[in-house]
Write an enzyme that holds these catalytic residues in place. Structure first.
Site, PDB file in Angstrom:
ATOM      1  N   ARG A   1       0.906  -0.793   0.007  1.00 18.81           N
ATOM      2  CA  ARG A   1      -0.151  -0.046   0.192  1.00 18.81           C
ATOM      3  C   ARG A   1       0.814   1.700   0.281  1.00 18.81           C
ATOM      4  O   ARG A   1       2.002   1.276   0.719  1.00 18.81           O
ATOM      5  CB  ARG A   1      -0.824  -0.070   1.045  1.00 18.81           C
ATOM      6  CG  ARG A   1      -0.195  -0.243   2.460  1.00 18.81           C
ATOM      7  CD  ARG A   1      -1.331  -0.012   3.577  1.00 18.81           C
ATOM      8  NE  ARG A   1      -1.167  -1.034   4.859  1.00 18.81           N
ATOM      9  CZ  ARG A   1      -1.454  -2.044   5.850  1.00 18.81           C
ATOM     10  NH1 ARG A   1      -2.832  -1.832   5.323  1.00 18.81           N
ATOM     11  NH2 ARG A   1      -1.648  -1.683   6.543  1.00 18.81           N
TER      12      ARG A   1
ATOM     13  N   THR B   1      -5.069  -3.667  19.504  1.00 19.12           N
ATOM     14  CA  THR B   1      -4.704  -3.191  20.097  1.00 19.12           C
ATOM     15  C   THR B   1      -4.206  -1.720  19.701  1.00 19.12           C
ATOM     16  O   THR B   1      -3.906  -1.319  18.289  1.00 19.12           O
ATOM     17  CB  THR B   1      -4.032  -2.963  21.093  1.00 19.12           C
ATOM     18  OG1 THR B   1      -2.219  -2.877  20.854  1.00 19.12           O
ATOM     19  CG2 THR B   1      -3.913  -3.994  22.416  1.00 19.12           C
TER      20      THR B   1
ATOM     21  N   GLN C   1     -13.199  -2.722  16.636  1.00 21.10           N
ATOM     22  CA  GLN C   1     -13.113  -4.620  16.044  1.00 21.10           C
ATOM     23  C   GLN C   1     -13.045  -5.247  16.355  1.00 21.10           C
ATOM     24  O   GLN C   1     -12.994  -6.427  16.106  1.00 21.10           O
ATOM     25  CB  GLN C   1     -11.557  -4.500  15.418  1.00 21.10           C
ATOM     26  CG  GLN C   1     -11.709  -3.208  14.326  1.00 21.10           C
ATOM     27  CD  GLN C   1     -10.272  -3.641  13.345  1.00 21.10           C
ATOM     28  OE1 GLN C   1     -10.325  -4.025  12.606  1.00 21.10           O
ATOM     29  NE2 GLN C   1      -9.611  -2.478  12.904  1.00 21.10           N
TER      30      GLN C   1
ATOM     31  N   VAL D   1      -3.430  -8.702  14.801  1.00 20.62           N
ATOM     32  CA  VAL D   1      -3.718  -7.654  14.359  1.00 20.62           C
ATOM     33  C   VAL D   1      -3.476  -6.135  14.200  1.00 20.62           C
ATOM     34  O   VAL D   1      -3.239  -5.950  13.025  1.00 20.62           O
ATOM     35  CB  VAL D   1      -5.232  -8.107  14.537  1.00 20.62           C
ATOM     36  CG1 VAL D   1      -6.021  -6.925  13.565  1.00 20.62           C
ATOM     37  CG2 VAL D   1      -5.720  -9.213  14.632  1.00 20.62           C
TER      38      VAL D   1
ATOM     39  N   GLU E   1      -3.392   6.123   3.441  1.00 20.82           N
ATOM     40  CA  GLU E   1      -2.875   4.726   2.484  1.00 20.82           C
ATOM     41  C   GLU E   1      -4.048   4.542   0.989  1.00 20.82           C
ATOM     42  O   GLU E   1      -5.036   4.547   1.674  1.00 20.82           O
ATOM     43  CB  GLU E   1      -2.575   3.575   3.432  1.00 20.82           C
ATOM     44  CG  GLU E   1      -1.438   4.275   4.452  1.00 20.82           C
ATOM     45  CD  GLU E   1      -1.568   2.623   5.261  1.00 20.82           C
ATOM     46  OE1 GLU E   1      -0.511   2.418   5.978  1.00 20.82           O
ATOM     47  OE2 GLU E   1      -2.843   1.787   5.993  1.00 20.82           O
TER      48      GLU E   1
ATOM     49  N   GLY F   1      -0.705  -4.797  15.114  1.00 25.18           N
ATOM     50  CA  GLY F   1       0.732  -4.044  14.892  1.00 25.18           C
ATOM     51  C   GLY F   1       0.608  -4.319  13.115  1.00 25.18           C
ATOM     52  O   GLY F   1       0.926  -5.663  12.440  1.00 25.18           O
ATOM     53  N   ASP F   2       0.192  -3.334  12.692  1.00 26.92           N
ATOM     54  CA  ASP F   2       0.082  -2.811  11.037  1.00 26.92           C
ATOM     55  C   ASP F   2       1.268  -1.732  10.778  1.00 26.92           C
ATOM     56  O   ASP F   2       0.420  -1.087   9.642  1.00 26.92           O
ATOM     57  CB  ASP F   2      -1.539  -3.134  11.110  1.00 26.92           C
ATOM     58  CG  ASP F   2      -1.912  -1.834  11.598  1.00 26.92           C
ATOM     59  OD1 ASP F   2      -1.150  -1.048  12.329  1.00 26.92           O
ATOM     60  OD2 ASP F   2      -3.787  -1.843  11.106  1.00 26.92           O
TER      61      ASP F   2
ATOM     62  N   LYS G   1      -8.975   0.784  -1.666  1.00 25.55           N
ATOM     63  CA  LYS G   1      -9.167   0.982  -0.701  1.00 25.55           C
ATOM     64  C   LYS G   1      -8.748   2.667  -0.315  1.00 25.55           C
ATOM     65  O   LYS G   1      -7.696   2.831  -0.094  1.00 25.55           O
ATOM     66  CB  LYS G   1      -8.877   0.478   0.243  1.00 25.55           C
ATOM     67  CG  LYS G   1     -10.242   1.473   2.117  1.00 25.55           C
ATOM     68  CD  LYS G   1     -10.030  -0.173   2.654  1.00 25.55           C
ATOM     69  CE  LYS G   1      -9.078  -0.548   3.453  1.00 25.55           C
ATOM     70  NZ  LYS G   1      -8.631  -1.316   4.974  1.00 25.55           N
TER      71      LYS G   1
ATOM     72  N   ARG H   1     -14.006  -7.027   7.345  1.00 31.71           N
ATOM     73  CA  ARG H   1     -13.009  -7.942   6.541  1.00 31.71           C
ATOM     74  C   ARG H   1     -11.721  -8.328   7.374  1.00 31.71           C
ATOM     75  O   ARG H   1     -11.587  -9.209   6.884  1.00 31.71           O
ATOM     76  CB  ARG H   1     -12.267  -7.187   5.364  1.00 31.71           C
ATOM     77  CG  ARG H   1     -11.943  -5.857   5.262  1.00 31.71           C
ATOM     78  CD  ARG H   1      -9.977  -6.134   5.215  1.00 31.71           C
ATOM     79  NE  ARG H   1      -9.481  -5.580   4.863  1.00 31.71           N
ATOM     80  CZ  ARG H   1      -7.990  -4.903   5.740  1.00 31.71           C
ATOM     81  NH1 ARG H   1      -7.614  -4.960   6.821  1.00 31.71           N
ATOM     82  NH2 ARG H   1      -7.302  -4.099   4.898  1.00 31.71           N
TER      83      ARG H   1
END
Lengths: 340, 340
Positions: free
Chosen positions: B45, B202, B140, B225, B56, B227-228, B69, B112
């Site tokens: 991205r 988190t 989430q 999830v 992004e 740590g992105d 997106k 998603r």
């Protein structure tokens, strides 16, 4: 709420001032943003190529606003009476990510492309230029002519297209414009014979040679608009070797511009450097200048700013619920299953 | 015309089946697209970072459709009672560039993300897993729990958040869900003690150590999830050294995932390879598996497909004039100045 400007809204928005004044305002907005070029977060556009076309995203941002445009290029759409280029764009707040504007950008792209060409010529063409050849008389040609007349005072436009129906369409659209003289030409040679400025804005997705070196007289400014993706060029490489070449954003232009034909170290000047005075423009009356324009995200950003400013001032467009406004931002679930 | 699905439309669209069945359908769509992974045009991205957040763009395409997106991440928005993550997306025809769908994607992103976690666990967790720790009980968390219960049959969820009000919100939202048992925990230790699956989700944009190596028992599946993005991780590096690590798209995960803590040659497996059978999944009952999920464009593409399919079937949303439909595609000028 996010403001949405659709096709009809854009018509209304441009009609407030008329096309000529709108392009003139857009030149001012782009010039303002090019002058502060180092403030922007910049990246070459992100292209997704298929066999028959390309879809691109063009983002940029400053400390206040983030903007991006979606735009495609599908030359074969023309065979099915569809647009070859369609676009839409959005503007968001950099500090929060909140989208403030979503706008049509097909019409806006034609307007901003003309405005960028005008801005380039404002700094690069000879001051006494009055005659322009327009090679390629498709969807963007009227905007180029109106912009060059309104902002730079050009008066005579020599028109050529491989399809004379395109030229007839163009002449029909602009024949009532005061101060603009249009000349129908049967060849590129005829069109460029008188030209101080040569605008190439053809649609073929090939390495074409629309203009050869012998057709370019000393002192001409070439406004090369149509060569704007890999494998799509309009000028003979020989012209570039003997000219002063200006681009928007070098990393993108080396991939997409006329200079994709040249070595990776071929010397170019970025237009913003001329505008803010750090680099010289045209070196002499006899020099040949080329603005190898491919379209850069900051131009769309400037146009989105202008659209947003006018739409806000005149309340054009409508609010859409593009993002939620939950009472508790950590409770999307309730928002989804229990409408407030 | 382009179909536009706003927040209210998305509520209606999901309510046709309910959240659980919608996530289940979404798992099927993502699984279908992951199985044909090599067919997609893929790129990490494109992020625009500011001091306090990121915006992004996430594009991908196959031979039929192009999707992208827009999504932001601004943790400080929470202090102003605003969403930290907002999104919208679009789907276009690859062959023409014509946009067919423009949709809200804030709610869809939560859905998603849960569906992708479920898909990862479907292939990586122990088949007898029934207990999940949920560390981070924000926007989430409900979707994760509903998805893991609906699709994988998990029954017990051990909930912890540094802010107990988040856990109370979560328990209030899901306390009436048949078959789901929720356990309020006062520490990470308490939450993970029984867990077969540990979900970390988190929001802090820091290199945090939410889970330490000593807290991870043999046989656990870690669904990482939260740590992105660069500088945002949740797991101790030591965990990764002793685990089997799965990612979505390696070039993006090396920048954004938990594995940003690891050397560039740290071995990982892409989830799609497990799904289509080219690489093994979990090697033993005692192995620790990590799905280092950061969110990839194909997941959004799958969700856009599902939204478009349901919206078309049930005529949800409305048509908007996002791009023009001129009588003569080479005559944008007439369209702008002389409405048809």
């Amino acid at each position: 709420m996010t403001r949405f400007v659709d096709i009809e809204d854009m018509r209304q928005l441009v009609s407030l001032s008329g096309v000529a004044k709108f392009i003139s305002q857009l030149v001012d907005y782009i010039e303002h943003d090019f002058r502060r070029w180092p403030e922007f977060d910049k990246t070459p556009r992100i292209a997704s190529h298929s066999d028959i076309g390309v879809i691109e995203l063009m983002p940029t941002a400053d400390a206040e606003l983030y903007g991006f445009k979606y735009v495609n290029g599908h030359p074969q759409n023309a065979f099915h009476n569809q647009l070859t280029v369609m676009a839409f764009g959005a503007l968001a707040k950099t500090a929060t990510g909140y989208p403030v504007l979503l706008s049509e950008f097909t019409l806006a792209t034609a307007l901003r492309t003309a405005a960028t060409s005008v801005l380039g010529a404002k700094y690069l063409m000879r001051k006494d230029a009055r005659q322009m050849a327009v090679i390629g008389n498709g969807a963007q040609s009227e905007f180029q002519i109106i912009g060059f007349h309104e902002v730079l005072g050009l008066t005579d436009f020599w028109l050529y297209d491989v399809d004379s129906a395109a030229t007839e369409k163009l002449m029909g659209n602009l024949n009532a414009c005061h101060g603009i003289r249009l000349h129908f030409c049967r060849s590129v040679e005829e069109a460029v014979a008188q030209a101080d400025v040569i605008t190439t804005i053809t649609a073929d997705k090939t390495n074409a040679t629309i203009i050869s070196s012998a057709q370019v007289k000393p002192g001409v400014h070439l406004n090369a608009v149509g060569g704007d993706c890999p494998g799509k060029t309009e000028l003979a490489a020989d012209i570039l070797h003997h000219a002063e070449v200006y681009v928007e954003f070098t990393p993108q232009s080396r991939i997409e511009g006329e200079i994709q034909q040249m070595p990776a170290d071929f010397a170019v000047t970025e237009l913003w450097e001329v505008i803010n005075g750090t680099r010289p423009g045209r070196s002499s009356v006899a020099a040949v200048t080329v603005f190898d324009s491919v379209g850069f995200a900051i131009e769309d950003f400037s146009a989105l700013r202008l659209i947003n400013d006018i739409a806000t001032r005149h309340n054009i467009g409508r609010d859409i619920a593009l993002v939620p406004s939950p009472k508790n931002p950590r409770d999307l679930y309730s928002l989804l299953v229990r409408p407030e």
